[in-house]
Design an enzyme around this catalytic site. Structure first.
Site, PDB file in Angstrom:
ATOM      1  N   GLN A 201      82.062 -16.749  73.678  1.00 32.01           N
ATOM      2  CA  GLN A 201      83.454 -16.810  73.024  1.00 32.01           C
ATOM      3  C   GLN A 201      83.729 -18.515  72.914  1.00 32.01           C
ATOM      4  OE1 GLN A 201      85.380 -14.511  72.155  1.00 32.01           O
ATOM      5  NE2 GLN A 201      83.905 -12.935  72.692  1.00 32.01           N
ATOM      6  N   CYS A 363      83.409  -4.093  76.434  1.00 29.20           N
ATOM      7  CA  CYS A 363      82.220  -4.045  77.252  1.00 29.20           C
ATOM      8  C   CYS A 363      82.302  -5.098  78.526  1.00 29.20           C
ATOM      9  CB  CYS A 363      81.175  -5.044  76.173  1.00 29.20           C
ATOM     10  SG  CYS A 363      80.753  -3.913  75.115  1.00 29.20           S
TER      11      CYS A 363
END
Length: 406
Positions: A201, A363
């Protein structure tokens, strides 16, 4: 050299013109980013003029492909402050983490500890959970606070001389929380732990320098940073890569094979079995080279955080809405829930109104369980191609969704 204005980057994404024409808003970049024009051009050029395998032939096409592929490795290394032979091309972050869990297993013994956090994506949770079960290791999970930030005092207590692996995310893909690696890694250096950073990310919005960070390994996916799916990178300190066994065995990984034994090639070759995603590596390098030369990453994060802040302010008057994570520590992600509504129901109605975002557990089921988010969250994630108009579209669609559901 002056850097390109962030707002002008929007013109480098061909999908945006199509979306604008169709009244669509894309707010799912934390899942995968849109692709830059140079990616499309690089793939097309390779298929038209350069298709060949690498490291396999002496003909001019193979030599050209090999040269381009190894140049892509050098560009990737430069982007994260590494040496060329410290970069292993992978399919994605998930493969990189599984690679490490498998290859580092030989350095562990019964009773050793692995330390991860409650905010980890399953890709940085399941490999370590599985490794702990296989070798009777102790999996320690550092908790997060009620706001979703890492509980640093609790983390400090769990980090000890038995910690042999520390694996943690740089930025949470649920809350956008940025972990303070500049504080965590120096503490971990006082232990014998291998330090592994999941940068899936952070790679698209934070400047990364693996050497300054002083991690042992770092992984990321190309599809998070405007490059194709199926290409990623694993950084490892050269001294450590030399000691690791290959994750997969096959063509390209060997120096010599007899009927009874095998001598492995040096890194990085011994870790890249079979034919790689050559064109993906070339396209990734094009993106990374462009971003390094033309873009100020501090401006990227500033722009994306501004959009998140505007979105939170805009949506805050919606009845029953709650935002997940601390307001003062979000990157480009805004997760929220609306009381009494299932997150997937909201996302389904929003997509019918041409607003693309993500809903569910992302997730990260252990984090959802900790925060008592039974249906997960709705997650809007922003990138360089997003504008205030996307926020307006999000709010309009949310209000319409609520009018339909109530």
């Amino acid at each position: 050299m002056s850097k390109i204005n962030i707002k002008n980057l929007r013109n480098r994404f061909p999908q945006i013109a199509f979306m604008d024409q169709n009244g669509e808003s894309y707010l799912d970049s934390a899942s995968t980013s849109l692709k830059m024009d140079i990616v499309i051009n690089t793939l097309t050029e390779f298929y038209k003029t350069s298709v060949s395998n690498v490291h396999r032939g002496e003909h001019h096409l193979s030599l050209k492909a090999t040269e381009q592929y190894e140049k892509a490795r050098a560009v990737t290394a430069d982007f994260i402050g590494a040496q060329e032979d410290e970069i292993i091309f992978t399919r994605n972050t998930t493969e990189g983490l599984n690679f490490l869990a498998e290859s580092l297993s030989g350095f562990l013994k019964e009773g050793d500890e692995i330390l991860i956090t409650e905010m980890e994506h399953h890709s940085n949770f399941l490999p370590w959970q599985n490794l702990a079960r296989r070798f009777n290791l102790k999996l320690q999970i550092a908790p997060v606070t009620e706001q979703g930030e890492l509980d640093l005092p609790a983390f400090d207590k769990l980090l000890n001389s038995k910690t042999k692996i520390l694996a943690l995310t740089h930025i949470s893909n649920v809350t956008g929380v940025v972990n303070p690696l500049d504080r965590i890694i120096p503490l971990a250096r006082k232990t014998p732990a291998f330090i592994i950073v999941d940068s899936a990310q952070s790679v698209s919005c934070l400047p990364l320098n693996a050497q300054k960070m002083d991690c042992d390994f770092l992984v990321f996916s190309g599809h998070k940073i405007f490059a194709p799916s199926g290409i990623g990178a694993l950084y490892g300190k050269k001294s450590l890569l030399e000691k690791l066994p290959p994750y997969q065995k096959g063509g390209g990984t060997i120096f010599k094979v007899t009927k009874t034994q095998t001598e492995w090639a040096d890194s990085p070759a011994k870790f890249e079995a079979g034919t790689p995603f050559i064109e993906g590596a070339l396209a990734l390098a094009k993106v990374l080279s462009f971003l390094k030369a033309e873009v100020d990453f501090e401006e990227i994060l500033k722009w994306e955080k501004e959009l998140v802040s505007q979105a939170e302010d805009s949506l805050s008057d919606i009845e029953g809405i709650s935002f997940i994570g601390p307001k003062n520590n979000r990157s480009n992600i805004l997760s929220f829930v609306i009381e009494g509504l299932h997150s997937s129901d909201l996302a389904f109605i929003l997509t019918k109104q041409k607003v693309a975002l993500r809903a569910g557990h992302h997730c990260c089921m252990p984090l959802m369980q900790k925060m008592n988010l039974k249906s997960g969250t709705v997650r809007a994630s922003f990138s360089v191609y997003n504008r205030e108009e996307d926020i307006k579209a999000l709010k309009t669609s949310l209000l319409k969704a609520l009018s339909l559901l109530y």
